[in-house]
Structures are given as structure tokens and as C-alpha cells.
Scaffold this active site. Structure first.
Site, PDB file in Angstrom:
ATOM      1  N   ASP A 346      36.156 -17.911  13.070  1.00 59.00           N
ATOM      2  CA  ASP A 346      37.301 -17.012  13.011  1.00 59.00           C
ATOM      3  C   ASP A 346      38.059 -16.955  14.331  1.00 59.00           C
ATOM      4  O   ASP A 346      37.515 -17.254  15.406  1.00 59.00           O
ATOM      5  CB  ASP A 346      36.841 -15.589  12.669  1.00 59.00           C
ATOM      6  CG  ASP A 346      36.427 -15.447  11.214  1.00 59.00           C
ATOM      7  OD1 ASP A 346      36.299 -16.473  10.516  1.00 59.00           O
ATOM      8  OD2 ASP A 346      36.222 -14.296  10.780  1.00 59.00           O
ATOM      9  N   ASP A 347      39.318 -16.531  14.229  1.00 60.94           N
ATOM     10  CA  ASP A 347      40.162 -16.070  15.336  1.00 60.94           C
ATOM     11  C   ASP A 347      40.777 -17.180  16.166  1.00 60.94           C
ATOM     12  O   ASP A 347      41.493 -16.899  17.128  1.00 60.94           O
ATOM     13  CB  ASP A 347      39.401 -15.123  16.280  1.00 60.94           C
ATOM     14  CG  ASP A 347      38.937 -13.856  15.585  1.00 60.94           C
ATOM     15  OD1 ASP A 347      39.309 -13.657  14.415  1.00 60.94           O
ATOM     16  OD2 ASP A 347      38.205 -13.065  16.210  1.00 60.94           O
ATOM     17  N   HIS A 396      43.672 -16.222   8.229  1.00 55.27           N
ATOM     18  CA  HIS A 396      43.027 -15.051   8.844  1.00 55.27           C
ATOM     19  C   HIS A 396      44.082 -14.077   9.380  1.00 55.27           C
ATOM     20  O   HIS A 396      43.844 -13.375  10.360  1.00 55.27           O
ATOM     21  CB  HIS A 396      42.100 -15.514   9.977  1.00 55.27           C
ATOM     22  CG  HIS A 396      41.080 -14.493  10.396  1.00 55.27           C
ATOM     23  ND1 HIS A 396      40.361 -13.734   9.505  1.00 55.27           N
ATOM     24  CD2 HIS A 396      40.671 -14.107  11.647  1.00 55.27           C
ATOM     25  CE1 HIS A 396      39.531 -12.934  10.169  1.00 55.27           C
ATOM     26  NE2 HIS A 396      39.716 -13.133  11.472  1.00 55.27           N
ATOM     27  N   HIS A 400      45.721 -10.946  13.466  1.00 53.40           N
ATOM     28  CA  HIS A 400      44.461 -10.197  13.381  1.00 53.40           C
ATOM     29  C   HIS A 400      44.674  -8.702  13.127  1.00 53.40           C
ATOM     30  O   HIS A 400      43.909  -7.851  13.601  1.00 53.40           O
ATOM     31  CB  HIS A 400      43.620 -10.397  14.641  1.00 53.40           C
ATOM     32  CG  HIS A 400      42.132 -10.336  14.380  1.00 53.40           C
ATOM     33  ND1 HIS A 400      41.396  -9.188  14.475  1.00 53.40           N
ATOM     34  CD2 HIS A 400      41.263 -11.312  14.024  1.00 53.40           C
ATOM     35  CE1 HIS A 400      40.129  -9.430  14.207  1.00 53.40           C
ATOM     36  NE2 HIS A 400      40.017 -10.732  13.914  1.00 53.40           N
ATOM     37  N   HIS A 487      32.740 -17.286  15.880  1.00 53.07           N
ATOM     38  CA  HIS A 487      34.084 -17.178  16.447  1.00 53.07           C
ATOM     39  C   HIS A 487      34.240 -18.285  17.491  1.00 53.07           C
ATOM     40  O   HIS A 487      33.520 -18.294  18.498  1.00 53.07           O
ATOM     41  CB  HIS A 487      34.303 -15.806  17.093  1.00 53.07           C
ATOM     42  CG  HIS A 487      34.234 -14.676  16.120  1.00 53.07           C
ATOM     43  ND1 HIS A 487      33.030 -14.174  15.644  1.00 53.07           N
ATOM     44  CD2 HIS A 487      35.223 -13.962  15.514  1.00 53.07           C
ATOM     45  CE1 HIS A 487      33.277 -13.196  14.796  1.00 53.07           C
ATOM     46  NE2 HIS A 487      34.591 -13.036  14.690  1.00 53.07           N
TER      47      HIS A 487
END
Length: 535
Positions: A346-347, A396, A400, A487
Site C-alpha cells: 500500500d501507499d 488506493h 489516502h 507498505h
């Protein structure tokens, strides 16, 4: 006809080269019969094969499978079978002496009706290091079938074994006692006198005897009691049901006919182990012919189509018929039957993502990256590389945001903006999305154009930033079907990957994308997924 059948596809302007088999042994009068028809996978266009290869400290494994179209049944079946064998090899490998498993595929024939493949295995740890088997795709039913489906019923299948035994006796001077394994068992049963009839009773001919004995062998295995009532054989045991075909084929695992091809003359060419043939040398590839007129009555409709495809391809080679969209083969594994794990990141993308991709490449591992749309704009080259190397790029959100604080219109706009940014770089819209923090509500679900993917294993890398702790947690908690959360913006997470990949690979896991794990076709937008674990 199904959209996934071979008929829907276009012709590739490549003529496949005929595989010449060195070391073939046969009587001179039947030499042309024993030129088995097959094509080396290396002759397939590069875009129609994929190779998965991992060279680790404890073992070396690789397999090559055909890509015949998007989510093509024969591609899925072949790759899944190879992956299952690889898992068994890794789980059972004793280690030491550099154990190796190599799997390859060979094309036996292809037409709009049928495609045949030969799966070849080299296992350095096995007593018999080299083995092979064949399977066939029926375009009419869109099913992948075992080699037994080439025969019309169990009686025909048993008679084919007697025909092979007769060739070995007459042309290679093998005695009944020298016939190997299952061939010897079937021949002995076919020639044995019926019990309880007295010495004066006439022994049944092989043709009279084989009906009951072949039914016994296929339905119950070689060592079970004979089925006495065969009046209803045509109703009860014809090879016309896919599930039963595969179950029956398991009873013939040791049959030499499991590795058959069609000969240039239209008969069968059966590969035999050299230790079973007098005067053969280790390493020789022995092809034993069964004449066309002998095998003709025993072939099923699929068998006739397979023979025609093989012979026609040899006499007048045609290009292989394949799907035009092989750049996106779609799902190629049945993870319900395998030890699959989906590693997700993620991210990103970020400054450590390239290093992460390098680690994944060492294990031929595919992963899923839940990217932020704003960073896609900042790091388009990394996103392009991610997609090009076969990883899934998913949504995603743009920056965020906690989607539960937005209206339905706000959620839609955020996700659509991110989708467009990803599509601009990769050429493909995302298939799934992951809400930041795993935070969602009914509004988010109803506004999302994609299924929502969470996780069942949280490595807590976002909190502890401890490479060893991340590694321990991932290895301990991952199970078949797990979705693991990392991540890639944290260097400690990227540093943990080599040991995690090594540990899970050693256990026989296959690293797949979320799309491969769930097979997402038909899943509605807003569906929540956490894992595909069976337990």
C-alpha cells in the site's frame, strides 16, 4: 461454443517446427509409424509461452506453460498441474545435492476442435528422473480431458493395452512375464482361464476377457476384485463425464499409454522406458507403434479428432490457433487447488518500490500494489514497470483520504480520478480497490466501482518498522489463501521481503496477484474480500 474455445481465436503467422525425437528404437518395417507427432515448446512463439523459474539456495525449480488465450482452460489446467507438482517437490525435497525440478510442455496437435499437450517432468530427486503424460482440450465442451478420453470406453482402453502388449511380444520378443507393470497385469488377466470351469473349459480369448478386466482396472484400480456384471458397461462406464474421466485416469497412472502421441501413419506411438525394451540403452527414447487399423475401432470421437489434428498438422502444417489478446493472459492458476498467497503493498509508489520489484523478480513472484493516484503522477516510470512485470496495479484513492468522511459523490470522484491516472500509465483500469486504513461504510461500498480488498495478515510494518518482526509475522501467519498487507514506502518492509519470499517459497507457496487469488470475474462492485482461505 464458449467464448474461451479455440474457435474464437485468430491465426498466428508462425508455422511450428516438427520435433524430431532422437534415439527412437523400432523395427525397420514400422519406423514411419513411430515418428511421433509433437512440437517442442521452444518452437511456440515467445508470446504464447510463459516461464516461471526460481533458483534458490535449497533448490532450483522451473516450469514453462502455454498461453493460449485469456483465462484459457488448457492454460489454467496446465499451469495449475505444474504448480501442484512444484509444491509437492519443495515440500518433500530432502535438500542437499542441488535438487532440481524442470517442467516443460510440448504440442501434440491443434485444430479448431482439439488441442493436445505433453507435459514433461525432470525431477532430480525421483527414482525415475524423467516422466511425462498427455492431456487434451475439447473445444466443443470447453473442457480439459485426460488421455483416457481418446478411447471410446473402458473396454476399448483395455484392448489398447493388449494391442500394445502384442506389439512388444511380436516385435521385441518380450515374454508374458517380461511385460512391464500394468501391461503384464492386463495381459495375464486376459489370458487366464475362468476359475471354476474345470480343466476342460476353454480359456476365453483376450477379446472376450478384456471387457470385464478393463472395467475392473479403470473403476477400481489394478489390484481390486473383478467386476462380474458387464452387461451394462456401455451405460455405466463409458468415458463421457469429465469428473469420472479424471478419476478413472488416476487408476492408469502407471500405464505407458499415458504418454502417447499419434504417429505419422495415423496410429499410436507409445513411449516406453528403455529398461523395458531388450538391448535399449539408458537415455534412449523408445517409441512403440500401434498400427492405425488396429487402434481405429477403439478411438472415441475426441480421439479421432485428435488424431486428425495431429496427422493433418504433420502433412500440411497449419499455424497454431490462439487468442489475439495474449498480452493479458488473465487468470492462469486455480488457487483453490494450490498454496497461493497474495502479497499486497500500500501507499506507493515510492523511492523503495524499484528495489522491491527486484526482490520479487528473483522469485518470479507476482504481487498487488495499491497505489495512490497522486503518486502515480509523480512516479509513472515505476508504475509502468510494475504493470509490465506482471504485477497488479490497483486503486488506493488519490491521496489516502478516509473515504468514510466523504459523500457518495466524493467517493466516486476520488476513485474515478485514481482509476484514470492508473489507466493512463498502464493501459488498464484497476480491477480492485482498497480503502485507506481499511475504513469503509455502506456509502463507500455503494459508491465503489470495484470490489473492496482488505487483508487477513497485517504485518504491522506501518507501526513497528522492524524488519525481523515483519519477517517473523509474515512467515508465521500466512496460510494458503492469505492476503498479506505491507507498505512499500517503508525501507524496513522492503528489506524484509527476501527472507519472506525465501521462506514461503521453500514451503511451496505460489505468489499471485489479488485478481489471480480471487478470480474476480463476476464479483459485484462493493463486495468486501479479506482472504481466500479454506479453513
Amino acid at each position: 461454443m464458449s467464448d474461451t474455445s479455440l474457435r474464437r481465436n485468430i491465426t498466428v503467422s508462425v508455422v511450428l517446427g516438427l520435433l524430431l525425437l532422437p534415439g527412437c528404437q523400432a523395427v525397420d518395417t514400422a519406423l514411419t509409424d513411430t515418428e511421433a507427432i509433437g512440437f517442442a515448446s521452444v518452437a511456440l512463439p515467445e508470446q504464447h509461452t510463459r516461464t516461471v523459474s526460481v533458483e534458490a539456495e535449497h533448490s532450483t525449480v522451473s516450469y514453462r506453460y502455454p498461453v493460449l488465450g485469456q483465462a484459457h482452460p488448457l492454460t489454467i489446467h496446465t499451469r495449475t498441474a505444474m504448480a501442484q507438482r512444484q509444491t509437492a517437490f519443495l515440500e518433500e525435497s530432502p535438500g542437499g545435492s542441488d535438487p532440481k525440478l524442470t517442467q516443460d510442455v510440448e504440442l501434440l496437435g491443434s485444430s479448431e476442435h482439439v488441442t493436445g499437450l505433453r507435459l514433461k517432468v525432470h525431477d532430480s530427486t525421483a527414482e525415475q528422473t524423467d516422466s511425462s503424460s498427455t492431456l487434451w482440450y475439447d473445444a466443443h465442451t470447453d473442457q480439459v480431458l485426460p488421455w483416457t478420453s481418446l478411447f471410446k470406453n473402458e473396454q476399448a482402453l483395455g484392448q489398447a493395452h493388449l494391442d500394445l502388449a502384442e506389439v512388444l511380444r511380436s516385435e521385441y520378443d518380450l515374454t508374458a512375464e517380461e511385460l512391464p507393470g500394468l501391461l503384464g497385469e492386463i495381459a495375464a488377466r486376459a489370458e487366464a482361464p475362468e476359475s471354476g470351469q474345470g480343466e476342460a473349459a476353454a480359456s476365453p480369448t483376450p477379446e472376450q476377457k478384456i471387457e470385464a478386466d478393463s472395467a475392473e482396472t479403470v473403476l477400481n484400480g489394478p489390484d481390486t476384485d473383478v467386476i462380474q456384471d458387464t452387461d451394462d458397461l456401455d451405460e455405466t462406464v463409458d468415458l463421457d463425464e469429465t469428473e469420472r474421466l479424471w478419476k478413472n485416469a488416476e487408476s492408469w497412472d502407471d500405464s505407458p499409454l499415458a504418454d502417447l502421441a499419434f504417429s505419422t501413419a495415423g496410429g499410436l506411438a507409445v513411449r516406453m522406458a528403455p529398461e523395458h525394451i531388450p538391448d535399449a540403452e539408458p537415455g534412449d527414447e523408445i517409441l512403440v507403434p500401434i498400427a492405425p487399423e488396429v487402434i481405429e475401432p477403439h478411438l472415441s470421437e475426441l480421439g479421432h479428432q485428435a488424431r486428425d489434428a495431429a496427422v493433418d498438422s504433420h502433412d500440411s502444417p497449419e499455424p497454431l490457433i490462439v487468442d489475439p489478446d495474449v498480452t493479458d493472459p488473465g487468470v492462469t492458476l486455480e488457487c483453490q487447488r494450490l498454496k497461493c498467497v497474495a502479497l499486497t503493498f500500500d501507499d506507493g509508489p515510492g523511492e523503495h518500490t524499484d528495489e522491491l520489484l527486484d526482490h520479487l523478480a528473483e522469485y518470479d513472484a507476482k504481487a498487488t500494489f495499491y497505489v495512490l493516484g497522486s503518486l502515480v503522477k509523480e512516479f509513472p516510470e515505476i508504475v509502468e514497470r510494475t504493470a509490465t512485470e506482471g504485477h497488479e496495479v490497483a486503486n488506493h484513492t488519490w491521496a489516502h483520504a478516509d473515504l468514510t468522511g466523504l459523500s457518495a459523490e466524493g467517493v466516486r470522484k476520488d476513485l474515478e480520478r485514481t482509476d484514470k491516472a492508473i489507466e493512463q500509465v498502464t493501459g488498464r483500469l484497476p480491477v480492485t480497490m482498497r480503502p485507506p486504513y481499511g475504513s469503509l461504510n455502506d456509502t463507500v461500498r455503494e459508491a465503489s466501482p470495484h470490489p473492496l480488498v482488505l487483508w487477513d495478515v497485517d504485518t504491522m510494518d506501518w507501526r513497528n518498522r522492524d524488519t525481523k518482526a515483519i519477517t517473523r509475522h509474515a512467515l508465521k501467519e500466512s496460510k494458503p489463501g492469505s492476503v498479506v498487507l505491507f507498505h512499500d514506502i517503508h525501507k524496513t518492509s522492503v528489506d524484509a521481503l527476501p527472507e519472506i519470499l525465501e521462506g514461503l517459497h521453500r514451503q511451496g507457496y505460489h505468489f499471485v496477484t489479488v485478481e489471480e487469488m480471487f478470480g474476480l470475474q463476476g464479483l459485484p462492485a462493493g463486495e468486501i474480500l479479506t482472504d481466500a482461505r479454506i479453513d
